[in-house]
Structure formats: C-alpha cells, structure tokens
Write an enzyme that holds these catalytic residues in place. Structure first.
Site, PDB file in Angstrom:
ATOM      1  N   HIS A  79      57.761  48.454  66.850  1.00 13.68           N
ATOM      2  CA  HIS A  79      58.330  49.806  66.759  1.00 13.68           C
ATOM      3  C   HIS A  79      59.302  49.892  65.584  1.00 13.68           C
ATOM      4  O   HIS A  79      60.489  50.174  65.766  1.00 13.68           O
ATOM      5  CB  HIS A  79      59.064  50.216  68.041  1.00 13.68           C
ATOM      6  CG  HIS A  79      58.182  50.373  69.234  1.00 13.68           C
ATOM      7  ND1 HIS A  79      58.551  51.137  70.321  1.00 13.68           N
ATOM      8  CD2 HIS A  79      56.957  49.884  69.508  1.00 13.68           C
ATOM      9  CE1 HIS A  79      57.563  51.089  71.226  1.00 13.68           C
ATOM     10  NE2 HIS A  79      56.602  50.336  70.745  1.00 13.68           N
ATOM     11  N   CYS A  80      58.787  49.679  64.415  1.00 12.78           N
ATOM     12  CA  CYS A  80      59.606  49.815  63.199  1.00 12.78           C
ATOM     13  C   CYS A  80      59.536  51.267  62.736  1.00 12.78           C
ATOM     14  O   CYS A  80      58.475  51.885  62.760  1.00 12.78           O
ATOM     15  CB  CYS A  80      59.049  48.887  62.126  1.00 12.78           C
ATOM     16  SG  CYS A  80      59.783  49.150  60.524  1.00 12.78           S
ATOM     17  N   LYS A  81      60.680  51.794  62.308  1.00 10.37           N
ATOM     18  CA  LYS A  81      60.716  53.198  61.891  1.00 10.37           C
ATOM     19  C   LYS A  81      60.059  53.430  60.528  1.00 10.37           C
ATOM     20  O   LYS A  81      59.816  54.563  60.154  1.00 10.37           O
ATOM     21  CB  LYS A  81      62.160  53.702  61.842  1.00 10.37           C
ATOM     22  CG  LYS A  81      62.744  53.975  63.217  1.00 10.37           C
ATOM     23  CD  LYS A  81      64.105  54.595  63.133  1.00 10.37           C
ATOM     24  CE  LYS A  81      64.716  54.798  64.508  1.00 10.37           C
ATOM     25  NZ  LYS A  81      64.015  55.788  65.343  1.00 10.37           N
ATOM     26  N   HIS A  98      51.929  48.574  69.017  1.00 12.56           N
ATOM     27  CA  HIS A  98      51.949  50.039  68.923  1.00 12.56           C
ATOM     28  C   HIS A  98      51.892  50.688  70.313  1.00 12.56           C
ATOM     29  O   HIS A  98      51.047  50.313  71.135  1.00 12.56           O
ATOM     30  CB  HIS A  98      50.753  50.481  68.071  1.00 12.56           C
ATOM     31  CG  HIS A  98      50.551  51.958  68.043  1.00 12.56           C
ATOM     32  ND1 HIS A  98      51.478  52.837  67.524  1.00 12.56           N
ATOM     33  CD2 HIS A  98      49.525  52.733  68.498  1.00 12.56           C
ATOM     34  CE1 HIS A  98      51.037  54.072  67.660  1.00 12.56           C
ATOM     35  NE2 HIS A  98      49.859  54.034  68.242  1.00 12.56           N
ATOM     36  N   GLY A 107      49.858  57.446  65.266  1.00 10.35           N
ATOM     37  CA  GLY A 107      51.032  58.110  64.691  1.00 10.35           C
ATOM     38  C   GLY A 107      52.138  58.294  65.714  1.00 10.35           C
ATOM     39  O   GLY A 107      52.361  57.442  66.567  1.00 10.35           O
ATOM     40  N   TRP A 108      52.780  59.442  65.630  1.00  5.18           N
ATOM     41  CA  TRP A 108      54.016  59.687  66.374  1.00  5.18           C
ATOM     42  C   TRP A 108      53.771  59.942  67.852  1.00  5.18           C
ATOM     43  O   TRP A 108      52.889  60.712  68.206  1.00  5.18           O
ATOM     44  CB  TRP A 108      54.771  60.876  65.774  1.00  5.18           C
ATOM     45  CG  TRP A 108      55.387  60.495  64.470  1.00  5.18           C
ATOM     46  CD1 TRP A 108      54.759  60.414  63.267  1.00  5.18           C
ATOM     47  CD2 TRP A 108      56.747  60.095  64.249  1.00  5.18           C
ATOM     48  NE1 TRP A 108      55.645  59.987  62.301  1.00  5.18           N
ATOM     49  CE2 TRP A 108      56.874  59.789  62.884  1.00  5.18           C
ATOM     50  CE3 TRP A 108      57.869  59.980  65.076  1.00  5.18           C
ATOM     51  CZ2 TRP A 108      58.077  59.373  62.327  1.00  5.18           C
ATOM     52  CZ3 TRP A 108      59.067  59.562  64.522  1.00  5.18           C
ATOM     53  CH2 TRP A 108      59.155  59.253  63.155  1.00  5.18           C
ATOM     54  N   ASP A 133      48.577  52.883  61.996  1.00  5.01           N
ATOM     55  CA  ASP A 133      48.027  52.552  63.320  1.00  5.01           C
ATOM     56  C   ASP A 133      46.492  52.484  63.267  1.00  5.01           C
ATOM     57  O   ASP A 133      45.789  53.119  64.070  1.00  5.01           O
ATOM     58  CB  ASP A 133      48.480  53.595  64.383  1.00  5.01           C
ATOM     59  CG  ASP A 133      49.996  53.720  64.441  1.00  5.01           C
ATOM     60  OD1 ASP A 133      50.695  52.721  64.191  1.00  5.01           O
ATOM     61  OD2 ASP A 133      50.491  54.829  64.723  1.00  5.01           O
TER      62      ASP A 133
END
Ligand code: 0FX
Length: 248
Positions: A79-81, A98, A107-108, A133
């Site tokens: 979970h890297c920004k 992910h 994605g988000w 992803d």
C-alpha cells in the site's frame, strides 16, 4: 535461500508493515536478509511509519532509483501511495500487495467500486509492471461482499486476506521460487477522480433504491467524510450509513 541480500519494503500502511515484519521474523527471512522499510514522501501522516523505523523515500526520484537498482534485489509495495516508475520495475523485481482482485477495479479503493458495480473483490499479490495493478499474478483470493457491508467492512476483510497471502507466499517470493499467471483480461481501472465524483451526490439522480443504498454504503468508511450534497442554503452535508443484519 537464494542469494537475495537486501529487500526494500515501501509502504504507507503501518498495520501491514507490522504484520509483514512479524512474518519475516517468524519465517526466518529477517535473519538472512537486510530489510529496509520506507514510507512515501507524499504521506501526510507518517508518524506510525516513523515509529516502526521507516524513513521517507520519493520512489520516483531518479537518484533513488539508481541507488535502489544496485542495492535491492527485491522490493515490496505494501500500500504505497506512489506509483513505482518504469525504470525501477524493469530492473528490480517489485511485488505489490494490492487490496483488490485484479483485474477487476484496479486502481483506487477497489472495494468501493465493487460494492457499486458488483465486480469481484479480494486481495492480490502481483509483480509490478509499467501499468497500475496490472502485472503477473502470484496469488489472489476473493472475499465476500455482504448486503449489510459498508466500504469499511469489506476493506477490513480484504486486509485480512492480504495478510493471509503474505504469510502463504513470503518465502517463495523471497526465494525467487514463485510463478505468475497472466490476468484474465485488462479489467477496469478507477482513478481518484472517479472516487471523488462518486462522493458528490446528485440529488436528482434516478435509479433503484437498491442502487442508491449501494452507493451510500460504498462511500461509508468509518470516520471518512466521503458522500455529500449541498442543501438549499448551499451548506455541504456529509452522509454515511450504517446497516445491520437481523440477529438470529
Ligand atoms: O493503506 P490504504 O488502503 O491506502 C494506501 C494509499 O493511501 C493509497 O493511496 C493506495 N492506493 C493504496 C493501495 O494504499 O489506506 P487509506 O487510508 O488511504 O485507504 C483505506 C480505505 O479507506 C480506502 O480503501 C477507502 C477508505 N477511504 C480513504 C480515504 C483517504 C475513504 O473512504 N475516504 C478517504 O478519503
């Protein structure tokens, strides 16, 4: 063990880093490898990451990329920004944990979109390639969405699934003994703008009540102020819902 010397973990999620670190100790990985923990410079509340001993990194910084190419043979993103740059992922094996079931809703905030569009949700460990992803899948698992779930309920189930996948696949990844499968399709991708536009509720929107309930529960996530509308005085009103299954 193979000859991997140093491992980098880049994360903005303290819960996953704590879990990962314990697993590395329990599975003997930290005895044989140096593991460096970093968080993204874009992380606005890094205190917990700092308490875990992580230091900041801009993963896109060309100087850091040049250093990382020499220094690390394996990099984990938990979970890297930041999105890893192509120059890095083409030289070093980068593995992403992910919170979604690739290729669905890449994605988000995948669970938000899965509640709405009914695509499957779960957790995926995959090799990072140049798209988000997207790379070869090492392992993945589906989780359920119940009718009483909000985004937070599904997210918590997904994080537990991610931990299970880390525990199960850690040694094979570290030893370079993993195989990958190609995702069944390109799937679909949601951006942060897609999420933000969902949050702005259109009061004249038509649809079934079931669709409206799904939208509201998809945007209900603990303390986050997500869904909103403007009242007749122009005041911004946030809305979140709670749902409860009948006790048996
Ligand atoms: O660890 P994480 O799930 O998110 C991190 C990064 O912040 C994110 O940029 C990256 N895409 C992801 C793979 O890893 O924590 P989070 O607190 O940012 O988000 C967790 C969940 O919280 C998210 O799935 C939906 C919910 N959320 C988050 C924010 C920031 C909301 O509902 N509203 C929000 O404003």
């Amino acid at each position: 063990m193979c000859d991997i010397q140093s491992i980098l973990v880049v994360s903005d999620n303290p819960e996953l880093v704590s879990f990962f670190r314990k697993e590395c100790a329990m599975q003997g990985v930290s005895e044989l490898h140096r593991i460096d923990y970093r968080y993204s410079t874009v992380n606005k509340s890094p205190n917990e990451m700092i308490n875990l001993g992580a230091t900041p990194v801009d993963i896109k910084d060309p100087q850091f990329v040049a250093f990382a190419k020499d220094e690390y043979e394996l990099i984990f993103s938990l979970h890297c920004k930041q999105i890893f740059p192509a120059e890095l992922v083409t030289f070093v094996t980068c593995i992403n944990v992910h919170p979604g079931l690739n290729p669905h809703n890449r994605g988000w905030y995948p669970q938000v979109f899965s509640i709405i569009n009914r695509k499957p949700i779960g957790a995926t460990i995959h090799v990072i390639d140049e798209a988000v992803d997207h790379g070869g899948i090492v392992d993945q698992v589906t989780v359920d969405i119940l009718s009483s779930d909000t985004s937070l309920d599904v997210y918590e189930r997904v994080v537990e699934a991610e931990k299970m996948l880390i525990r199960k696949n850690l040694l094979e990844i570290v030893n370079g003994k993993f195989s990958t499968t190609v995702p069944e399709s390109e799937g679909n991708y949601n951006s942060i703008s897609d999420f933000k536009s969902l949050c702005q509720l259109k009061l004249d929107r038509t649809g079934t009540l079931s669709e409206h309930i799904d939208l509201l529960r998809a945007l209900s996530h603990g303390e986050f102020n997500n869904a909103y509308f403007f009242d007749e005085k122009g005041k911004k009103i946030f809305i979140c819902v709670t749902l409860k299954e009948q006790d048996n």
